[in-house]
Write a protein that holds these residues in place. Sequence first.
Motif, PDB file in Angstrom:
ATOM      1  N   ALA A 170       0.841  -1.192   0.000  1.00 52.23           N
ATOM      2  CA  ALA A 170       0.000   0.000   0.000  1.00 52.23           C
ATOM      3  C   ALA A 170       0.876   1.242   0.000  1.00 52.23           C
ATOM      4  CB  ALA A 170      -0.931  -0.001   1.224  1.00 52.23           C
ATOM      5  N   SER A 172       0.734   4.649  -2.597  1.00 46.34           N
ATOM      6  CA  SER A 172      -0.195   5.766  -2.764  1.00 46.34           C
ATOM      7  C   SER A 172      -1.628   5.369  -2.434  1.00 46.34           C
ATOM      8  CB  SER A 172      -0.114   6.294  -4.204  1.00 46.34           C
ATOM      9  OG  SER A 172       1.187   6.761  -4.488  1.00 46.34           O
ATOM     10  N   ASP A 173      -1.962   4.097  -2.605  1.00 46.02           N
ATOM     11  CA  ASP A 173      -3.314   3.621  -2.322  1.00 46.02           C
ATOM     12  C   ASP A 173      -3.381   3.142  -0.876  1.00 46.02           C
ATOM     13  OD1 ASP A 173      -5.846   2.594  -2.294  1.00 46.02           O
ATOM     14  OD2 ASP A 173      -5.561   1.205  -3.965  1.00 46.02           O
ATOM     15  N   GLY A 223     -11.334  -0.447   2.404  1.00 51.44           N
ATOM     16  CA  GLY A 223     -10.827   0.724   1.702  1.00 51.44           C
ATOM     17  C   GLY A 223     -10.467   1.860   2.627  1.00 51.44           C
ATOM     18  N   SER A 224     -10.356   3.053   2.053  1.00 50.95           N
ATOM     19  CA  SER A 224      -9.904   4.203   2.821  1.00 50.95           C
ATOM     20  C   SER A 224     -10.948   4.683   3.828  1.00 50.95           C
ATOM     21  CB  SER A 224      -9.555   5.359   1.866  1.00 50.95           C
ATOM     22  OG  SER A 224     -10.678   5.726   1.079  1.00 50.95           O
TER      23      SER A 224
END
Length: 585
Positions: A170, A172-173, A223-224
């Motif tokens: 992980a 940039s993501d 996810g974020s």
Amino acid sequence: MWHYQAPLRDMQFVIEHWLQAPQAWSGNAAFEFLDAALAMQVVEQAGQFSHEVLAPLNARGDRQGCRFEAGCVQTPDGFAAAWQAYVEGGWPALACDPQLGGQGLPQLLEAAVQEMLYASNHAWAMYSGIAHGAYLCLKAHAPQWIQQRYLPGIVSGQCLPTMCLTEPQAGSDVGLLRCRAEPTAEGRYRISGSKLFISGGEHDLCEDILHLVLARLPDAPPGSRGISLFLVPRRLDDGAHNGVRCDGIEHKMGIKGSATCSMLFEGASGWLIGAPNQGLAAMFVMMNSARLHVGLQGLGHVEAAWQNAAQYARERRQMRAVQRPVGEPASAADPLHYHPAMRRTLLELRATSEGLRALGYWAAHLLDQAEHASEPAERAIAHQLTGLLTPIIKAYFTEQGFQQASRALQVFGGYGYVSEFAIEQTLRDSRIAMIYEGTNEIQANDLLLRKVLGDRGAALQQLLALLREEATAASAVAVCTALGQALQQRCQDLESAWQQIAEQATLDAEYPYRAAGDFLPLCALVLLAFAWCRAARVAQALPEHDERRAAKLETAGFFFAWLLPQADRHLAGLHSARQPLAFLS
């Protein structure tokens, strides 16, 4: 062979004339104690520290690098002593709240200090580079007891923070991160997982290190949207070592005196910062500060490259120049700076350095206004403008740091490629700034997709109004009329460009992503036109004997004639981006 002197006269010009900051401070309750003389005393002292303490360690730190043994990191000789001198000077407290032991000075002065630190020794400055951002993050989101327990240590410099985002899978993501946080009955969390590329994750500069770590709670959404932020100290209050350790450092292209660590969290005790699953919102307070500071790294590299190239070009004699300054006798070999190719390069270095300084300090001054301006409307506008400027400063400044270091190396010829002349270190050190704290490609996407299209151009229109106001003012000054007219035209070019992008985006959803890489430098060049237009105009109020009066007008003319036309290439790039990119097989 390395030379660095803080550019105090230009810093004073930007602070006192370009920004007119002392007038703004006098009408602001937070800074009414501060005047121009005191501000320049702070800047001068920081310049002396950078010149006398940090610059001599720069090449040594590059040669020695950091050493890793049995989980411990030893920084290059002199780094720890320099940090103690920095702490004793009170520099970590510069822009912090006086109630927490800070000095309460503006972020504008913090920006000036950071420029000098990065210009003189980028690797050393990395250890404190995110300290102010961590301070702001904890001040905004941490529980009161954590603020009382840990903020004084950051302000005093007795501890240094890290920002632990990246994991092997992980980058940039961040939505892919796997680091886990398990709640305990005592109200703590057990943090487990691995992080890499952590600047200053382990070192010998101070007693404690505070890790700000992104991790997932057991019931977090994917996810974020399911990321939380935790504070994990290296040592607990009873003196016991927490369950966090460094298991290696990277061997890098540059900034070798900065320890870039792989970190293991093995059930380490941590505390939640902010709301559950809202870690990115809290972390972005830290990251936005860090991105401005990374932009200042680019400025520092341009300034250092300019100073060293200019000094070498004065001393090195090669061939006879076609023309010489009036009154200069002919000789068999002339200084390099007489030759047109070198004059062009040196003028570009000077124009870039001084233009970036005005924009970078302006952004910092806007941060002060966003927090302390007396009128809510003024605070709102300043906040809006800093949001728009941040990705431009991060991306464009760091690209110029690398590109201008490369141009400066060319002035040295073959000597620039060998380690005895430290310009090659500047080139290597500058390259990383285009990658960390969000790659420059991500900054371009953020600017166009979120900051411009996302609010339908509201912030951009606010910015253009300020630029057009300057163009009108410059047009009324005889020697600046042509500059003002050129700035007006470029404002129109930029406004038309974003309107066309908005139209095309409705037809092709990928178009803005293809166009972003040209839109950001187009914005930056128009901003530099604004910076130089204003510099040329306000310089005319200086006394006639002040050399900056003529120099600013001369350099502004060079920028508009030689550098601003690069905007046409980026306008053409926006048109070319209408053509879809092929997928590689």
